[in-house]
Structures are given as C-alpha cells and as structure tokens.
Write an enzyme that holds these catalytic residues in place. Structure first.
Site, PDB file in Angstrom:
ATOM      1  N   TYR A 285       0.468  12.775   7.572  1.00 51.92           N
ATOM      2  CA  TYR A 285       1.606  12.127   6.902  1.00 51.92           C
ATOM      3  C   TYR A 285       2.760  13.104   6.693  1.00 51.92           C
ATOM      4  O   TYR A 285       3.927  12.748   6.864  1.00 51.92           O
ATOM      5  CB  TYR A 285       1.157  11.475   5.585  1.00 51.92           C
ATOM      6  CG  TYR A 285       0.610  10.089   5.835  1.00 51.92           C
ATOM      7  CD1 TYR A 285       1.473   9.042   6.139  1.00 51.92           C
ATOM      8  CD2 TYR A 285      -0.745   9.829   5.821  1.00 51.92           C
ATOM      9  CE1 TYR A 285       0.988   7.778   6.422  1.00 51.92           C
ATOM     10  CE2 TYR A 285      -1.239   8.571   6.097  1.00 51.92           C
ATOM     11  CZ  TYR A 285      -0.364   7.548   6.394  1.00 51.92           C
ATOM     12  OH  TYR A 285      -0.833   6.297   6.689  1.00 51.92           O
TER      13      TYR A 285
ATOM     14  N   THR B 217       0.825  -1.216   0.000  1.00 53.76           N
ATOM     15  CA  THR B 217       0.000   0.000   0.000  1.00 53.76           C
ATOM     16  C   THR B 217       0.858   1.265   0.000  1.00 53.76           C
ATOM     17  O   THR B 217       0.411   2.306  -0.483  1.00 53.76           O
ATOM     18  CB  THR B 217      -0.948   0.032   1.210  1.00 53.76           C
ATOM     19  OG1 THR B 217      -0.190   0.058   2.423  1.00 53.76           O
ATOM     20  CG2 THR B 217      -1.851  -1.185   1.230  1.00 53.76           C
TER      21      THR B 217
ATOM     22  N   ALA C 145      -2.145   5.163   0.246  1.00 50.06           N
ATOM     23  CA  ALA C 145      -3.533   4.771  -0.059  1.00 50.06           C
ATOM     24  C   ALA C 145      -3.765   3.345   0.428  1.00 50.06           C
ATOM     25  O   ALA C 145      -3.997   2.424  -0.357  1.00 50.06           O
ATOM     26  CB  ALA C 145      -3.788   4.881  -1.552  1.00 50.06           C
ATOM     27  N   HIS C 146      -3.730   3.161   1.761  1.00 51.62           N
ATOM     28  CA  HIS C 146      -3.796   1.796   2.311  1.00 51.62           C
ATOM     29  C   HIS C 146      -5.069   1.058   1.881  1.00 51.62           C
ATOM     30  O   HIS C 146      -5.021   0.050   1.169  1.00 51.62           O
ATOM     31  CB  HIS C 146      -3.746   1.850   3.844  1.00 51.62           C
ATOM     32  CG  HIS C 146      -2.471   2.383   4.398  1.00 51.62           C
ATOM     33  ND1 HIS C 146      -1.244   1.812   4.129  1.00 51.62           N
ATOM     34  CD2 HIS C 146      -2.218   3.432   5.220  1.00 51.62           C
ATOM     35  CE1 HIS C 146      -0.304   2.473   4.764  1.00 51.62           C
ATOM     36  NE2 HIS C 146      -0.864   3.469   5.430  1.00 51.62           N
ATOM     37  N   ASP C 147      -6.211   1.521   2.368  1.00 52.91           N
ATOM     38  CA  ASP C 147      -7.450   0.782   2.101  1.00 52.91           C
ATOM     39  C   ASP C 147      -7.884   0.827   0.633  1.00 52.91           C
ATOM     40  O   ASP C 147      -8.381  -0.194   0.117  1.00 52.91           O
ATOM     41  CB  ASP C 147      -8.573   1.274   3.021  1.00 52.91           C
ATOM     42  CG  ASP C 147      -8.330   0.863   4.471  1.00 52.91           C
ATOM     43  OD1 ASP C 147      -7.514  -0.045   4.699  1.00 52.91           O
ATOM     44  OD2 ASP C 147      -8.967   1.440   5.368  1.00 52.91           O
TER      45      ASP C 147
END
Ligand code: CA
Length: 339
Positions: free
Chosen positions: A252, A217, A263-265
């Site tokens: 961040y 991610t 953009a993890h999820d």
C-alpha cells in the site's frame, strides 16, 4: 446478524414468577475466503468474538490460488485450536478466463511471506458449494454466508440448490466500488473482476444480501501503531498478524497509501459482528460482465423501469455507505488482544 435474544428462561409456577433472562445466541457463519493477509486478519478477528460461531470455511481463488487458499484456511483453523471443516472451492471463475493471483499484494504464500509450516489437518472431501448447501439446510434460516473473495462458490451453491435463499439467513460480501476508483480497473475491485458473473448472480438474487464495497472499507485504516499493539499484546497470534501485515502494508505504501492500509475483509467481518457500526442503502444491484467496464457494480435506486430488460423487477441488495471506523478499529483491536 449477531443477535442477543430474550427468551423465557423458566417460570416458577407456585410463585407465579417468570424470569426473562437474556440468552446469548451467536450468529452461525460460513466464511468463503482467499487468504490473503486481510482475509487472515478478518478470520483471526472472527475466531475471537463471541458474536460468531464459524461452522465452516470454504476456499476460493483471488489473492492466491484456490489450493493455497485451502491450505491457508487450514493453517488459520489450526492456529485457533478449533475444529472447523475446510472445503475446497472453485479454482476458476464461472465463465471467463482466470486472472492472475495477487502475490505482489499478499506475498507468494498469501501471508506476507512469513512461511508457516504445512497444516496437519486436511480438508473435507465435499466441494465448497456442496458443504454450503449441506450446512445451511441443517440450520435453515440461521446461517450467514460471508464472502471475502470472488463470489464463485456462493453462485455455484445457488446453481446446485436453487432453493438456497430459503435456507440462508443472509449473505455479506466484500467487494465493488461505487464512488471511489477501483483497485484493478477504474471501475472494478478485485473481488468482483475475478468473477463478475458470479457477483451478478449473488447480488441479483432475491435474498438478504449486503455488499461492503471499497467505499466503506477504505474508511478503515490499520496503522503501524495498531500492528505494534497487537504484536506486543496478542501473543503468537498477534506476532503472526503483525509480521504478515508488513508486506501488505509495504504494498500500500508503494501505491501511495501511507497512513495505514485498508482493512477490506475485517470491515466486512465487522458488519456481521456489529451491523450497528454501519449505514446502509438498498439498491437494485448488478455487475457488468463484459466490455471495458467489466466488473463494475451498478447500484440503482429504482427497480421498476418502463422498458423490459436487465433491470426490470430486480431485487434490492443492501450496500454499506459509511462506517464508524474508530469504533470498528477498537472492536478489532480488543478482539485481537483478548485471550
Ligand atoms: Ca479476500
């Protein structure tokens, strides 16, 4: 995941002509989530793509408390104009003490302090685990569970219905770090540390489970120009996404990530939409549940070991290793700009 299947669409018997037309079949999913700014981006993306049919949302703790995760899920459903059930999930981990929520990352409201009004829809009465079991039994072999937070609800569904793997098509979970440093300890990511026992159960179950770790991610960065594009062309949805993301972006920046936020999820959601964007490896995967390495994901290439013990005959999970971030961001932006 998302499938386009060829089915015989009909035969004209007299002409002996049989047409095989492509019939699009959307992937049925249940989204387990702790919204959360990046959850919200992933969910707004999921609403916009024809590859997914969202059957339900289930809420969990993590970025925010579970009650707020439920309200935020309802807010997102209302924003979409769709009617999708939201069930409230676990308020704490299976065994250990709950850790504090991450309001310094996502804002006190989970949406970067944009302060949306209260939702008018209500959650369903069933628990998250009960709704998961009911839905997958109604669609055996057709539903993918997407875990965007700690995996407590998925583990509870497994405990509630031990035959769950027979009914679930796949599980895709965001979390863990393998070759990069964790965001909550040197070895752990938040989604795993928030309930390591649940993650160990889910990743160690013999079913089609894919972990999308921070290693993947972090290859996908959402920049200011991306946010501005979505704000300018994405209507009310785009403005909301832009405005709530600024708080998350600033967090961040404060920790030195200046060229866009992770953009993890959305990356985990994109795996369900188009797994062809990713490379994966199969590993026997377990999670450390105590001691200083608590929350660490250990992924072994072998599953048979000479000594009996915690690794013997472990099933293998899939773990994403690389992603085509350029194509993923194009997919995400196009979806968020679509009507
Ligand atoms: Ca999340």
């Amino acid at each position: 995941m998302a499938r386009r299947t060829l089915r015989s669409a009909g035969c004209a018997a007299l002409l002996v002509v049989c047409f095989a037309l492509p019939v699009f079949s959307a992937q049925k999913v249940i989204i387990d989530t702790d919204p959360g700014v990046d959850d919200a981006i992933a969910i707004l993306f999921a609403f916009q793509v024809p590859e997914l049919e969202i059957l339900a949302f289930t809420s969990t703790f993590g970025n925010v408390e579970t009650k707020l995760a439920t309200l935020n899920s309802l807010r997102l459903v209302e924003m979409s104009g769709k009617h999708i059930p939201v069930a409230e999930g676990a308020v704490r981990p299976l065994y250990m003490k709950k850790l504090p929520s991450a309001d310094f990352v996502h804002g006190q409201d989970g949406f970067g302090n944009v302060r949306l009004p209260a939702p008018t829809q209500r959650r369903v009465d069933q628990s998250a685990a009960e709704l998961i079991v009911e839905i997958v039994k109604a669609h055996p072999g057709e539903v993918t569970l997407i875990a965007l937070g700690p995996m407590t609800n998925i583990a509870l569904a497994l405990l509630l219905e031990p035959e769950l793997p027979r009914y679930v098509q796949a599980v895709v979970a965001m979390g863990g770090v393998l070759h990069v440093t964790g965001n909550v300890s040197p070895v752990a990511s938040a989604n795993i540390l928030n309930d390591p026992h649940a993650a160990d159960i889910v990743l160690g179950t013999d079913w089609d489970v894919t972990l999308v770790p921070g290693d993947t991610t972090r290859q996908v960065r959402i920049t200011d120009s991306f946010l501005e594009s979505v704000r300018d062309g994405g209507g009310a949805r785009g403005k909301f996404l832009h405005d709530m993301s600024l708080f998350y972006r600033d967090f961040y920046r404060s920790v030195g990530v200046t060229d866009g936020f992770y953009a993890h999820d959305p990356t985990a959601m994109a795996f369900v939409v188009d797994p062809g964007l990713f490379e994966t490896e199969e590993r026997a995967t377990r999670v450390v549940t105590d001691g200083m390495a608590i929350g660490e994901v250990i992924a072994a290439t072998e599953r048979h070991w000479s000594q009996p013990g915690p690794w013997h005959d472990m099933p293998k999970a899939k773990i994403t290793t690389t992603v085509d971030s350029e194509r993923l961001l194009k997919l995400l932006e196009d979806a968020l700009l679509s009507r």
